[in-house]
Write a protein that holds these residues in place. Sequence first.
Motif, PDB file in Angstrom:
ATOM      1  N   ASP A  23       0.717  -1.276  -0.002  1.00 36.64           N
ATOM      2  CA  ASP A  23       0.174   0.115  -0.056  1.00 36.64           C
ATOM      3  C   ASP A  23       0.956   1.279   0.073  1.00 36.64           C
ATOM      4  OD1 ASP A  23      -2.441  -1.340   0.033  1.00 36.64           O
ATOM      5  OD2 ASP A  23      -2.584  -1.413   2.296  1.00 36.64           O
ATOM      6  N   ARG A  24       2.169   1.126   0.437  1.00 37.64           N
ATOM      7  CA  ARG A  24       3.020   2.503   0.347  1.00 37.64           C
ATOM      8  C   ARG A  24       4.329   2.097  -0.169  1.00 37.64           C
ATOM      9  NH1 ARG A  24       2.367   3.802   5.775  1.00 37.64           N
ATOM     10  NH2 ARG A  24       0.453   5.060   5.018  1.00 37.64           N
ATOM     11  N   GLN A  45      -3.048   0.300  -6.313  1.00 35.16           N
ATOM     12  CA  GLN A  45      -3.838   0.906  -5.030  1.00 35.16           C
ATOM     13  C   GLN A  45      -2.577   1.777  -4.307  1.00 35.16           C
ATOM     14  OE1 GLN A  45      -6.774   1.171  -5.467  1.00 35.16           O
ATOM     15  NE2 GLN A  45      -6.757   0.023  -7.290  1.00 35.16           N
ATOM     16  N   ASP A  47      -0.013   3.922  -2.384  1.00 32.08           N
ATOM     17  CA  ASP A  47       0.347   5.526  -2.232  1.00 32.08           C
ATOM     18  C   ASP A  47       2.088   5.327  -2.578  1.00 32.08           C
ATOM     19  OD1 ASP A  47      -1.788   6.384  -1.653  1.00 32.08           O
ATOM     20  OD2 ASP A  47      -1.536   6.167   0.592  1.00 32.08           O
ATOM     21  N   ASP A  68      -2.159  10.980 -11.447  1.00 31.85           N
ATOM     22  CA  ASP A  68      -2.378   9.893 -10.195  1.00 31.85           C
ATOM     23  C   ASP A  68      -2.243  10.547  -8.919  1.00 31.85           C
ATOM     24  OD1 ASP A  68      -1.959   7.750  -8.631  1.00 31.85           O
ATOM     25  OD2 ASP A  68      -0.435   6.830 -10.264  1.00 31.85           O
ATOM     26  N   GLU A  69      -3.475  10.631  -8.614  1.00 37.48           N
ATOM     27  CA  GLU A  69      -3.725  11.293  -7.183  1.00 37.48           C
ATOM     28  C   GLU A  69      -3.029  10.684  -6.105  1.00 37.48           C
ATOM     29  OE1 GLU A  69      -8.138   9.413  -6.193  1.00 37.48           O
ATOM     30  OE2 GLU A  69      -7.844  11.471  -6.801  1.00 37.48           O
ATOM     31  N   ARG A  70      -2.564   9.361  -6.353  1.00 34.00           N
ATOM     32  CA  ARG A  70      -1.793   8.754  -5.124  1.00 34.00           C
ATOM     33  C   ARG A  70      -0.380   8.832  -5.361  1.00 34.00           C
ATOM     34  NH1 ARG A  70      -5.567   3.789  -3.057  1.00 34.00           N
ATOM     35  NH2 ARG A  70      -4.303   4.507  -1.022  1.00 34.00           N
ATOM     36  N   TRP A  71       0.268   9.514  -6.358  1.00 34.64           N
ATOM     37  CA  TRP A  71       1.330   9.566  -6.532  1.00 34.64           C
ATOM     38  C   TRP A  71       1.928  10.676  -6.112  1.00 34.64           C
ATOM     39  CZ3 TRP A  71       3.944   7.977 -12.090  1.00 34.64           C
ATOM     40  CH2 TRP A  71       5.495   7.997 -11.910  1.00 34.64           C
TER      41      TRP A  71
END
Length: 226
Positions: A23-24, A45, A47, A68-71
């Motif tokens: 996840d990270r 998924q 981060d 990419d909002e999680r990058w």
Amino acid sequence: MDESDQILIDQWLGMLRTRGAVDRVFDVGANRGQFMKGFRKLAPQADIYSFEPAEEPFRDLQRSAMDDERWMTLNCALGTENTVAQLHRNSDDVTSSMLRNSERIFDFAPESMCTPMGEQQIQVCRLDTFCTDNQIDRIDILKIDSQGFERQILQGCGRFLRPAKIRGLFIEVLFVDLYQGQAWCGSILEMLRTHGYGLFGFVDVAKDPRQGWKWADALFLPEAYR
């Protein structure tokens, strides 16, 4: 990267996933985001925190991550101190380093890539400080591509450098003399062994018939996973 390399990476990721989701991801020495563009497909998924200190590659990195909002992208290096330092720029920025070129660098890499082009003042942060400041308590994968500066980055992890905090590592390691004061592959293997990690394998090995192995990416897992 050939098919056998991809199989090994898939096996390494599979071992990580047996103990929890990925996840990270910390991407240290991100350059223009080349690695994460491909890796994102393997961890859709997650981060991602990409660290890149050089100005021009960082602008391209920002563009790569824009949709990419999680990058997350961060314009700094990681090291042993929270400070300002000099980045030694080379003609191809993938070879720029916090360390000066070795006198032997042209024996192993083309002059067109490694000609010195001056210095740039950059911000440096410790990994453990960054995690504390941003309330990050775990990293599933720590990827490092820092042209010989790997030891200082790992030292800056402090007490974070243990399997309960960092589960897997993907680190470029050097077998030939490229930078002054560089970390050698053997020293990284031993350092991580003392912190509870074992070598899972090598991928993307750069080699030639005369010099043998020059550099590669090394995959590590906690010894408890093996």
